[in-house]
Design a protein around this motif. Structure first.
Motif, PDB file in Angstrom:
ATOM      1  N   ALA A  50       0.831  -1.208   0.000  1.00 24.35           N
ATOM      2  CA  ALA A  50       0.000   0.000   0.000  1.00 24.35           C
ATOM      3  C   ALA A  50       0.862   1.253   0.000  1.00 24.35           C
ATOM      4  N   LEU A  51       1.947   1.248   0.766  1.00 19.95           N
ATOM      5  CA  LEU A  51       2.842   2.407   0.796  1.00 19.95           C
ATOM      6  C   LEU A  51       3.483   2.632  -0.568  1.00 19.95           C
ATOM      7  N   ALA A  74      -6.889  -9.913 -13.931  1.00 16.31           N
ATOM      8  CA  ALA A  74      -7.929  -9.234 -14.715  1.00 16.31           C
ATOM      9  C   ALA A  74      -7.877  -7.728 -14.504  1.00 16.31           C
ATOM     10  N   GLU A  75      -7.611  -7.307 -13.260  1.00 22.22           N
ATOM     11  CA  GLU A  75      -7.511  -5.873 -12.965  1.00 22.22           C
ATOM     12  C   GLU A  75      -6.333  -5.243 -13.718  1.00 22.22           C
ATOM     13  N   HIS A  76      -5.226  -5.962 -13.790  1.00 23.87           N
ATOM     14  CA  HIS A  76      -4.072  -5.459 -14.543  1.00 23.87           C
ATOM     15  C   HIS A  76      -4.451  -5.199 -16.000  1.00 23.87           C
ATOM     16  N   GLU A  77      -5.123  -6.157 -16.589  1.00 30.42           N
ATOM     17  CA  GLU A  77      -5.483  -6.031 -18.009  1.00 30.42           C
ATOM     18  C   GLU A  77      -6.391  -4.831 -18.246  1.00 30.42           C
ATOM     19  N   ALA A  78      -7.165  -4.456 -17.240  1.00 29.30           N
ATOM     20  CA  ALA A  78      -8.152  -3.384 -17.415  1.00 29.30           C
ATOM     21  C   ALA A  78      -7.521  -2.013 -17.616  1.00 29.30           C
ATOM     22  N   PHE A  79      -6.288  -1.807 -17.120  1.00 25.21           N
ATOM     23  CA  PHE A  79      -5.694  -0.469 -17.273  1.00 25.21           C
ATOM     24  C   PHE A  79      -4.465  -0.438 -18.182  1.00 25.21           C
ATOM     25  N   LEU A  80      -3.994  -1.592 -18.651  1.00 19.12           N
ATOM     26  CA  LEU A  80      -2.755  -1.625 -19.425  1.00 19.12           C
ATOM     27  C   LEU A  80      -2.868  -0.905 -20.767  1.00 19.12           C
ATOM     28  N   ALA A  81      -4.012  -1.002 -21.430  1.00 24.80           N
ATOM     29  CA  ALA A  81      -4.166  -0.334 -22.729  1.00 24.80           C
ATOM     30  C   ALA A  81      -4.075   1.186 -22.564  1.00 24.80           C
ATOM     31  N   GLY A  82      -4.743   1.715 -21.554  1.00 24.70           N
ATOM     32  CA  GLY A  82      -4.683   3.152 -21.297  1.00 24.70           C
ATOM     33  C   GLY A  82      -3.296   3.590 -20.895  1.00 24.70           C
ATOM     34  N   LEU A  83      -2.616   2.748 -20.133  1.00 31.45           N
ATOM     35  CA  LEU A  83      -1.245   3.056 -19.726  1.00 31.45           C
ATOM     36  C   LEU A  83      -0.329   3.140 -20.951  1.00 31.45           C
ATOM     37  N   GLU A 119      -7.338   2.997 -10.172  1.00 37.15           N
ATOM     38  CA  GLU A 119      -7.725   3.197  -8.771  1.00 37.15           C
ATOM     39  C   GLU A 119      -8.306   1.922  -8.178  1.00 37.15           C
ATOM     40  N   ALA A 120      -9.209   1.285  -8.925  1.00 39.32           N
ATOM     41  CA  ALA A 120      -9.839   0.066  -8.422  1.00 39.32           C
ATOM     42  C   ALA A 120      -8.790  -1.005  -8.135  1.00 39.32           C
ATOM     43  N   HIS A 121      -7.847  -1.166  -9.033  1.00 38.51           N
ATOM     44  CA  HIS A 121      -6.831  -2.202  -8.840  1.00 38.51           C
ATOM     45  C   HIS A 121      -5.898  -1.879  -7.687  1.00 38.51           C
ATOM     46  N   PHE A 122      -5.417  -0.643  -7.610  1.00 40.06           N
ATOM     47  CA  PHE A 122      -4.437  -0.307  -6.583  1.00 40.06           C
ATOM     48  C   PHE A 122      -5.022  -0.398  -5.177  1.00 40.06           C
ATOM     49  N   HIS A 123      -6.326  -0.289  -5.052  1.00 40.44           N
ATOM     50  CA  HIS A 123      -6.977  -0.512  -3.759  1.00 40.44           C
ATOM     51  C   HIS A 123      -7.290  -1.994  -3.555  1.00 40.44           C
ATOM     52  N   SER A 124      -7.827  -2.641  -4.585  1.00 41.40           N
ATOM     53  CA  SER A 124      -8.253  -4.031  -4.471  1.00 41.40           C
ATOM     54  C   SER A 124      -7.092  -4.969  -4.170  1.00 41.40           C
ATOM     55  N   GLU A 125      -5.948  -4.740  -4.792  1.00 37.53           N
ATOM     56  CA  GLU A 125      -4.821  -5.644  -4.589  1.00 37.53           C
ATOM     57  C   GLU A 125      -4.380  -5.669  -3.129  1.00 37.53           C
ATOM     58  N   ILE A 126      -4.494  -4.549  -2.455  1.00 33.73           N
ATOM     59  CA  ILE A 126      -4.119  -4.503  -1.036  1.00 33.73           C
ATOM     60  C   ILE A 126      -5.049  -5.400  -0.221  1.00 33.73           C
ATOM     61  N   ASN A 127      -6.338  -5.343  -0.505  1.00 40.14           N
ATOM     62  CA  ASN A 127      -7.288  -6.210   0.192  1.00 40.14           C
ATOM     63  C   ASN A 127      -7.031  -7.681  -0.131  1.00 40.14           C
ATOM     64  N   THR A 128      -6.706  -7.956  -1.392  1.00 38.59           N
ATOM     65  CA  THR A 128      -6.432  -9.334  -1.803  1.00 38.59           C
ATOM     66  C   THR A 128      -5.267  -9.913  -1.011  1.00 38.59           C
ATOM     67  N   ILE A 129      -4.191  -9.145  -0.879  1.00 37.91           N
ATOM     68  CA  ILE A 129      -3.020  -9.632  -0.151  1.00 37.91           C
ATOM     69  C   ILE A 129      -3.328  -9.802   1.334  1.00 37.91           C
ATOM     70  N   ALA A 130      -3.996  -8.818   1.928  1.00 35.79           N
ATOM     71  CA  ALA A 130      -4.309  -8.901   3.363  1.00 35.79           C
ATOM     72  C   ALA A 130      -5.184 -10.114   3.682  1.00 35.79           C
TER      73      ALA A 130
END
Length: 301
Positions: free
Chosen positions: A78-79, A147-156, A191-202
Motif C-alpha cells: 500500500a505504501l 484481470a484488474e491489470h489487463e483493465a488499465f494496461l491499454a490506457g497506460l 484506482e480500483a486495482h491499486f486498492h483491491s490488490e491490497i485487500n487481496t493480499i491482506a
C-alpha cells in the motif's frame, strides 16, 4: 613545450576522477533535489494536492492493527502504491498548467511514472505472484488481480505513446488537457486495482494454507515479501524511478507511522535522492513531496 607541463596534462587525463569530481559537484549544485524549494501546504485552506483525483490507500496495519505476514506485506504494498498514486495525481493536477519552458521536464517526470508502473506490474507478475502461489500452494489466488491489470494496461500504453510522440518537441507540442483526457480513460481501473490488490493480499492471512506464525514456512513467506520489496524499485531505475518514488512518499501520513519507511539508512536515502536524483534534477520539481513532507505542486497557479 615545457616537458613538465606536458607531464601534468597527461597526469590529469590519466586520472578521470579529477575531471569527474567537479562535474559531479556541478550537477549536485545545479540539479540536486536538496536545493529544491518546497513551499509548505496551507492546512487552513482547501488545497489541490496529490491526494486526488485518485484516493490514496489506507494501509491495513493502520486500519486493523494486525501484524501477521500478509497484513504486513499488504501494508508495504500500500505504501508503494500510494507513491505511485501520488505520482499519478501530481501529473493529473499539474498537466494543464505546465508552462512551455517546463514541458520537456514534465514529460520526463511523467514518463518516469509510466516506467515505475510498468516495471511494478511486470515484477509482480514475474516474481512476486508466483512465489506467493508457491507458499500457499494455490495458483488461483491472483485471478482477480490479473484481470484488474489487463483493465488499465491499454490506457497506460496510450499514456506513454502520447508522451513519446511529443517528447522531441515538448515545448511546442505537449498538451496537458490531452494528457489528462488519456489519463481519464484508465483512471478508474487503476484506482480500483491499486486498492483491491491490497485487500487481496491482506485476506491471504485467512487462506487455508497460510503458514502458522513461528514456522519455517512463515519465515519463507515473510522473506518473500521483504526481498521483493527491497529489490523492485531499485531494479526499475536508480537515477529516475528511485528518486521519483522517494519524492512521492509522505512521511506525515497516518499520523507519521511510516516516516522511516522504507527502512533505508538515512545517508543512503539522502544519496539516492540528492546525488542519484541530480541526474534528472529538474524533473523532480513536479513531485508531491520533499524530505518526506507534502509540498505545494510546482506548476499550479
Amino acid at each position: 613545450m615545457d616537458p613538465s607541463s606536458k607531464f601534468q596534462r597527461r597526469s590529469i587525463l590519466d586520472r578521470p576522477i579529477l575531471i569527474a569530481i567537479p562535474i559531479i559537484i556541478g550537477l549536485f549544485l545545479t540539479r540536486s533535489p536538496f536545493f529544491m524549494t518546497a513551499p509548505t501546504l496551507d492546512s487552513t485552506a482547501p488545497v489541490v494536492w496529490a491526494d486526488a483525483p485518485i484516493k490514496l490507500v489506507t494501509t491495513p496495519q493502520f486500519a486493523t492493527k494486525k501484524t501477521d505476514i500478509f497484513t504486513t506485506g499488504a501494508t508495504h504494498m500500500a505504501l508503494l502504491h500510494n507513491a505511485i498514486l501520488r505520482g499519478f495525481n501530481s501529473i493529473y493536477q499539474q498537466a494543464p498548467h505546465v508552462q512551455p519552458t517546463d514541458r520537456a521536464d514534465f514529460v520526463g517526470y511523467s514518463l518516469t511514472w509510466h516506467k515505475f508502473v510498468a516495471s511494478h506490474h511486470d515484477d509482480e507478475e514475474a516474481t512476486l505472484f508466483p512465489k506467493v502461489e508457491e507458499v500457499l500452494k494455490d495458483n488461483t489466488i491472483w485471478a482477480e488481480t490479473h484481470a484488474e491489470h489487463e483493465a488499465f494496461l491499454a490506457g497506460l500504453a496510450d499514456f506513454a505513446k502520447y508522451l513519446h510522440s511529443v517528447e522531441p518537441a515538448a515545448a511546442a507540442k505537449f498538451d496537458g488537457k490531452e494528457l489528462v483526457r488519456i489519463m481519464d480513460t484508465f483512471r478508474e481501473a487503476l484506482e480500483a486495482h491499486f486498492h483491491s490488490e491490497i485487500n487481496t493480499i491482506a485476506k491471504l492471512a485467512d487462506h487455508a494454507n497460510a503458514p502458522k506464525p513461528g514456522t519455517p514456512e512463515a519465515d519463507t513467506a515473510a522473506n518473500t515479501f521483504k526481498t521483493w520489496g527491497k529489490s523492485t524499485v531499485m531494479k526499475a531505475g536508480t537515477l529516475d524511478v528511485v528518486p521519483f518514488f522517494l519524492l512521492n512518499l509522505d512521511g506525515t501520513a497516518e499520523d507519521g507511522a511510516w516516516a522511516n519507511w522504507p527502512p533505508i539508512p538515512a545517508p543512503i536515502k539522502w544519496g539516492l535522492v540528492n546525488i542519484g536524483g541530480a541526474w534528472h534534477g529538474r524533473w523532480w520539481r513536479f513531485s508531491s513531496c520533499v524530505g518526506g513532507r507534502p509540498r505545494k505542486l510546482y506548476a499550479l497557479p
